[in-house]
Design an enzyme around this catalytic site. Structure first.
Site, short mmCIF file in Angstrom:
data_model
loop_
_atom_site.label_atom_id
_atom_site.label_comp_id
_atom_site.label_asym_id
_atom_site.label_seq_id
_atom_site.Cartn_x
_atom_site.Cartn_y
_atom_site.Cartn_z
N GLY A 83 0.98 -1.16 0.11
CA GLY A 83 0.01 -0.15 0.10
C GLY A 83 0.91 1.24 0.09
CG ASP A 123 -16.95 -10.00 -19.63
OD1 ASP A 123 -16.05 -10.84 -19.90
OD2 ASP A 123 -16.72 -8.75 -19.36
CD GLU A 132 2.31 -8.14 -5.75
OE1 GLU A 132 3.10 -8.96 -5.07
OE2 GLU A 132 2.07 -6.98 -5.33
CE LYS A 143 -12.58 -9.23 -20.63
NZ LYS A 143 -13.76 -8.61 -20.84
CG HIS A 179 5.19 -5.60 -5.14
ND1 HIS A 179 4.21 -5.46 -4.39
CD2 HIS A 179 5.90 -4.34 -4.59
CE1 HIS A 179 4.02 -4.23 -3.77
NE2 HIS A 179 5.23 -3.62 -3.85
CB CYS A 198 5.20 -4.03 0.10
SG CYS A 198 6.25 -2.55 -0.21
CE1 TYR A 199 1.57 1.11 5.78
CE2 TYR A 199 -0.30 -0.54 5.90
CZ TYR A 199 0.53 0.73 6.43
OH TYR A 199 -0.25 1.44 7.41
#
Ligand code: XMP
Length: 531
Positions: free
Chosen positions: A64, A239, A183, A387, A181, A91-92
């Site tokens: 964050g 979608d 991710e 998605k 990170h 991280c944060y």
């Protein structure tokens, strides 16, 4: 598809992600799902009850933008540590965890941002067997503050010259903090590390797979809908197409799709949608030819926002009329449900906006609010999917890859690609030019290398020469962009030869075009669409 019943079990092993506002938070959720584990992301200050009720087998605290040294900066809800499950702070999330357990965080305005190599100096269960080269990990850092003193019951497992505690671990409690990170793809072992956390540390199985999701969702839809009738607005986009395929498998003929041809579609788009759904898949699709209604409503209007509103409103009117017609024609059975292709990022964004921590929400929506007097119950079978999960589900359900991986097409369609007033004559020229562009992009392999590409009609005339004659005709602009999130974009660096082929074909094959230009604007400051 698997044969064993997957119904509720594939969501049983679940991870909770608490979002402290990092721009990468959604990516954490996607990576966890890619590991085959269901997860959800809540704002960090969600009710304690919801944290407790969620039933997580592990919790991830995101990064964050804030500092634990600021007044009122986010803190971790104590419930997280009372659940007795593993916790990974990123991280944060790591800094807040370090502070909570008596460590020290150094505040700094100097940002360390980018690739870094960390030295693994100790051991912990999270890192077991994970390295890029002996005792090294290539990671992505993005932080100002850093932990400079680990809590006394945590071990320091890795560091960089500028960040003394890059990983800290308490294997007994199964609490881990990482300053980088995992991710983002620049952290080479990021997926492996998150996979290790959710599988080995938290003990989650890997049941969250497209086959299992399809099986679970179909079973749920069958149960929820019973013998009732469902209506779906089918646009041909990913979608709504996946919703159609799911519902068709679940309830067959109880599904009726309405496909509105507004006269602002690409060449043969309507026929293709009918071919895939009505002819190949046997889905009941009502095609409504509303070209005249849309063009009449748009006549004389050249303001982009007003055009969007007119198209949106006309769509709703046409859809509402056909919904009533369909309702009246379903063997006396009222339509009870309206299906929509809402996906998980929409849900996360709206949850964020309710909590007042919103980034910008997309202002474009395909379908505005439908009138209340339609009074259908809503069904949103993609509400918990990203998605890329929707795409994989579509492939599992047998939709053609060409349909699943195609570029996005805006709700107002060619209406925002014809500058100024929309006329049928312009739409017809644009459709042909756009089709040539698409054919050449596909032929050259560039369709898949661009995120979005299209032609734009300029309502201005330019002089050309054809044979011995003069041609005074319209201008077409070509637009192709590379982007991942559509919030920023770079114009695609298409080869000149390709642009030349497209340009020649457009001017040779369409007598109403005398000039073709290529748009070299990036976003920002331009937008992707011209209007
Ligand atoms: P812009 O032009 O804002 O586009 O850079 C970003 C993405 O959104 C799409 N777009 C729309 N989609 N209704 C939609 O459903 C709209 O009014 C609309 N306007 C833009 C655009 O195609 C791109 O993918």
């Amino acid at each position: 598809m698997t044969t064993a019943s997957a119904t509720p079990t594939i969501k049983q092993d679940r991870i909770l992600i608490l979002d402290f506002g990092s721009q990468y938070s959604q990516l954490i959720a996607r990576r966890v799902r890619d590991s085959g584990v269901f997860c959800e992301m809540f704002p960090y200050d969600i009710d304690t009850q919801r944290i407790t009720d969620f039933g997580a087998k592990g919790i991830i605290l995101s990064g964050g933008p804030e500092s634990v040294h600021e007044d009122n900066s986010p803190r971790i809800n104590e419930a997280v540590f009372e659940l007795g499950v593993p916790v990974l702070g990123i991280c944060y999330g790591m800094q807040a965890m370090a502070e909570r357990f008596g460590g020290k965080v150094h505040g700094s305005d100097i940002h360390e941002f980018g690739a870094a190599t960390i030295d693994v100096t100790g051991n912990c269960a999270l890192l077991d067997g994970i390295e890029d080269s002996p005792s090294k990990l290539n990671v992505w850092m993005s932080h100002g503050d850093k932990v400079i003193e680990a809590p006394s019951d945590f071990d320091i497992v890795a560091s960089t010259p500028s960040c003394p505690i890059a990983i800290m671990a308490n294997d007994d409690k199964q609490y881990y903090g990482i300053q980088f990170h995992p991710e983002v793809t620049h952290t080479l072992q990021g997926q492996a590390l998150l996979g290790r956390f959710v599988h080995q540390i938290c003990g989650c199985a890997g049941d969250w797979t497209p086959d299992n999701i399809a099986e679970m969702r179909i079973a749920q839809l069958k149960e929820e809908i019973g013998d009732k009738q469902v209506l779906l607005g089918l646009s041909g986009g990913v979608d709504s197409s996946v919703v159609a395929a799911l519902l068709h498998k679940a309830i067959g003929d109880q599904l009726t799709c309405v496909f509105v041809d507004n006269g602002l579609l690409r060449l043969h788009e309507g026929d293709q949608v009918m071919q895939v759904f009505a002819e190949n898949m046997g889905v009941k699709v009502v095609r409504v030819d509303a070209e005249e209604r849309f063009l009449t409503a748009l006549a004389g209007e050249s303001d982009p926002e007003k055009k969007r509103k007119i198209i949106g409103k006309t769509f709703i009117d046409v859809f509402a009329d056909s919904a009533r017609d369909v309702s009246a024609n379903t063997d006396g059975q009222e339509i009870e449900y309206l299906a929509q292709g809402t996906i998980y990022p929409d849900v996360i964004e709206s949850a964020k906006s309710h909590q007042g921590k919103a980034h910008v929400i997309k202002s474009h929506h395909n379908v505005g609010g439908l009138p209340d007097d339609l009074s259908f119950k809503l069904i949103e079978p993609l509400r918990d999917l990203f998605k890329d999960e929707v795409r994989k589900l579509g492939i599992t359900l047998g939709l053609p890859a060409k349909m699943i991986y195609r570029h996005p097409f805006p709700g107002p369609g060619l209406g925002v690609r014809i500058l100024g007033e929309v006329k049928k004559e312009y739409a017809d020229v644009l459709r042909l030019a756009d089709a040539i562009f698409m054919q050449e992009l596909e032929r050259s392999g560039w369709y898949d290398k661009t995120a979005q590409a299209f032609a734009v009609f300029q309502p201005i005339k330019s002089v050309g020469v054809v044979g011995d004659g003069r041609r005074y005709a319209w201008v077409i602009a070509l637009r192709a962009v590379e982007t991942v999130d559509f919030m920023t974009a770079r114009f695609a660096h298409l080869p000149y030869d390709l642009i030349e082929t497209v340009s020649n074909r457009i001017m040779n094959e369409i007598k109403d075009v005398s000039r073709v230009t290529y748009d070299v604007s990036s976003k920002p400051p331009a937008t992707i669409e011209w209007e």
